[in-house]
Write an enzyme that holds these catalytic residues in place. Sequence first.
Site, PDB file in Angstrom:
ATOM      1  N   GLY A  13       9.319   0.682 -60.593  1.00 27.73           N
ATOM      2  CA  GLY A  13       9.052  -0.702 -60.986  1.00 27.73           C
ATOM      3  C   GLY A  13       9.151  -0.868 -62.496  1.00 27.73           C
ATOM      4  CB  ALA A  15       5.012   0.700 -65.487  1.00 26.00           C
ATOM      5  CE  LYS A  34       6.080   5.360 -49.026  1.00 25.94           C
ATOM      6  NZ  LYS A  34       4.719   4.850 -49.104  1.00 25.94           N
ATOM      7  CD  GLN A  46       7.613 -15.762 -55.111  1.00 28.35           C
ATOM      8  OE1 GLN A  46       6.782 -16.656 -55.268  1.00 28.35           O
ATOM      9  NE2 GLN A  46       8.125 -15.476 -53.935  1.00 28.35           N
ATOM     10  CG  ASP A 206       2.451   6.876 -50.966  1.00 29.74           C
ATOM     11  OD1 ASP A 206       1.657   6.293 -50.222  1.00 29.74           O
ATOM     12  OD2 ASP A 206       3.652   7.019 -50.716  1.00 29.74           O
ATOM     13  NE  ARG A 273      -3.269 -15.093 -58.217  1.00 34.14           N
ATOM     14  CZ  ARG A 273      -2.304 -14.381 -58.756  1.00 34.14           C
ATOM     15  NH1 ARG A 273      -2.343 -13.070 -58.690  1.00 34.14           N
ATOM     16  NH2 ARG A 273      -1.297 -14.970 -59.343  1.00 34.14           N
ATOM     17  CD  GLU A 354      -0.534  -3.169 -57.670  1.00 33.95           C
ATOM     18  OE1 GLU A 354       0.653  -3.549 -57.734  1.00 33.95           O
ATOM     19  OE2 GLU A 354      -1.318  -3.481 -56.756  1.00 33.95           O
TER      20      GLU A 354
HETATM   21  C1  SIN Z   1       2.399 -15.482 -58.372  1.00 32.03           C
HETATM   22  O1  SIN Z   1       3.549 -15.753 -58.719  1.00 32.03           O
HETATM   23  O2  SIN Z   1       1.645 -16.286 -57.836  1.00 32.03           O
HETATM   24  C2  SIN Z   1       1.910 -14.086 -58.579  1.00 32.03           C
HETATM   25  C3  SIN Z   1       1.847 -13.770 -59.999  1.00 32.03           C
HETATM   26  C4  SIN Z   1       0.933 -12.620 -60.235  1.00 32.03           C
HETATM   27  O3  SIN Z   1       0.259 -12.164 -59.328  1.00 32.03           O
HETATM   28  O4  SIN Z   1       0.847 -12.177 -61.376  1.00 32.03           O
END
Ligand code: SIN
Length: 528
Positions: A13, A15, A34, A46, A206, A273, A354
């Site tokens: 990804g 990083a 993987k 997104q 993992d 959130r 992450e």
């Molecule tokens: C989203 O586009 O809603 C997710 C963005 C994020 O989790 O950083």
Amino acid sequence: MDVKTDVLIIGSGIASLQAARLLGQHFQVQIVTKSSVQMSSSYRAQGGIAVVTSPDDHTNLHIADTLAAGEYHHEHRYVESLVKEGKVMMQQFLAEGLPIDRQENGEPALGLEGAHSHHRILHAGGDSTGQILIDYLLQHLPSTIQINCNEMAFELLVNTNGACIGVVTKSEKGIKRYFAHHIILASGGAGALYPSTSNYPTSTGDGIALAYRVGAAISDMEFMQFHPSLLWCQAQAKGLVSEAVRGAGGTFVNAKRQPLMAGVHPLRDLAPRHITAHTLYRQRAAGQETFIDITSIQHFENKFPTITKLCIENGIDLQNGLIPVAPGSHFLMGGVIADDRGRTSIPNLYAVGEVACTGVHGANRLASNSLLEGITFGQKMAQFILKIGCNQTNFTLAVAKRQQTMPALLSKEQLQQSMMHSVGIVRNPDDMQRFIAQLPPLQNLLQVNVMDLPQQQLELYMMHIVASLMVHAALTRTETRGAHIRSDLPNNETAWAQSWVIFQQGQMKVRNSLYEYHQTRRNAQTIF
Ligand code: SIN
């Protein structure tokens, strides 16, 4: 087969590629992934990249938003690094020509997402930011870097001094051992431990299980962030409907188009959130369907081409202005404890993105801070490795003592359902205890010799380790903070402020800092 290299990166990804771009100019770098580069959460992202670029905004405000969203459970100095150094790195990307979306006057087009006090989200291709960023990094990757796809890392190799010196992988072609001076975990999160997720099914945590097996310190595993709006079709999550849709005017409604967030939080549809996810969770638990009303968004298809495509593929008619959504797992704040240079408690083992827990996201990550994290800490880690060079001389493997056979495991579906039921948005101690009783004890899992297991079984085994860490941490933290709700203890508890649940060497403890400093060592920053 054995492969020798300077730096080995697990995961592909943002990083990983950001670090590889720099490291590959000086060292031999191999990447093991993987699945494929196109199957990471970064590629799928997104919304965009949160960064201060507007004169109306300020880094102090971005820091304040990050701390408030994460309920002050942070490593403050790294939040500052993220926001301030990340800003400088993003300026470099923009100067180099990263193709972000711009206004007619050439200034960046800034989006707004939940819990941000200002428009500050850089985006590209409307809602294809991750894809454009990853493609851009791939174009700029030194050609010497080898990306090994469809290889699952399943065992870290440690030398007789306790330093990490490699990893064993499995693929259809068989087993490979990589030996390297520096081993980097950039393997992403664990959203796929839940039945409904914005992540790919390969995000099974993992990297955390690998690190835990060699004794690395792990923390914040109780903090899984649930995104309120996954596209919901035929009782299944089908991908993300970005928060940017609500930033552009979309609103949560029920089937009668009645607004759901009015009166719940002053920021309404752009509340943090855990508030939006919990509101939708409650509506759905009461039998209501939940939607985003997009009727006020002009030219939706142009602004959100990825979401439009996703809706069309799943038979959603956008003409009626309602996108069916439901909450699901999205981002794990916890992981392998690492500092801002990626160093973990195991020498020469690094964690970034992450999979790492650096304390920058607190108990609930601020939207669009994760691509920024990958860019910022990927580069800082690479600069650190370049500085110290490749000087491991001891490649003698420690003798492995694990001899236990695999205990009985739950099926993947049972595990995912139990995770949602007991370690989901709303949790209670009875359900968590019942789930723990169904899982093999962590001590037994740790002792399993995994060498001959087939790939599917390996993945399920790692999922059990990660699930076990998550449910034990969630039960131990007797308060509500950040991303989830304890129904028995619905408030922040002062006693839990600035407390971290740490797993290491098969033990669990609670301590009042994410890092443990050994002042007697030459480097007081050394973490254990
Ligand atoms: C989203 O586009 O809603 C997710 C963005 C994020 O989790 O950083």
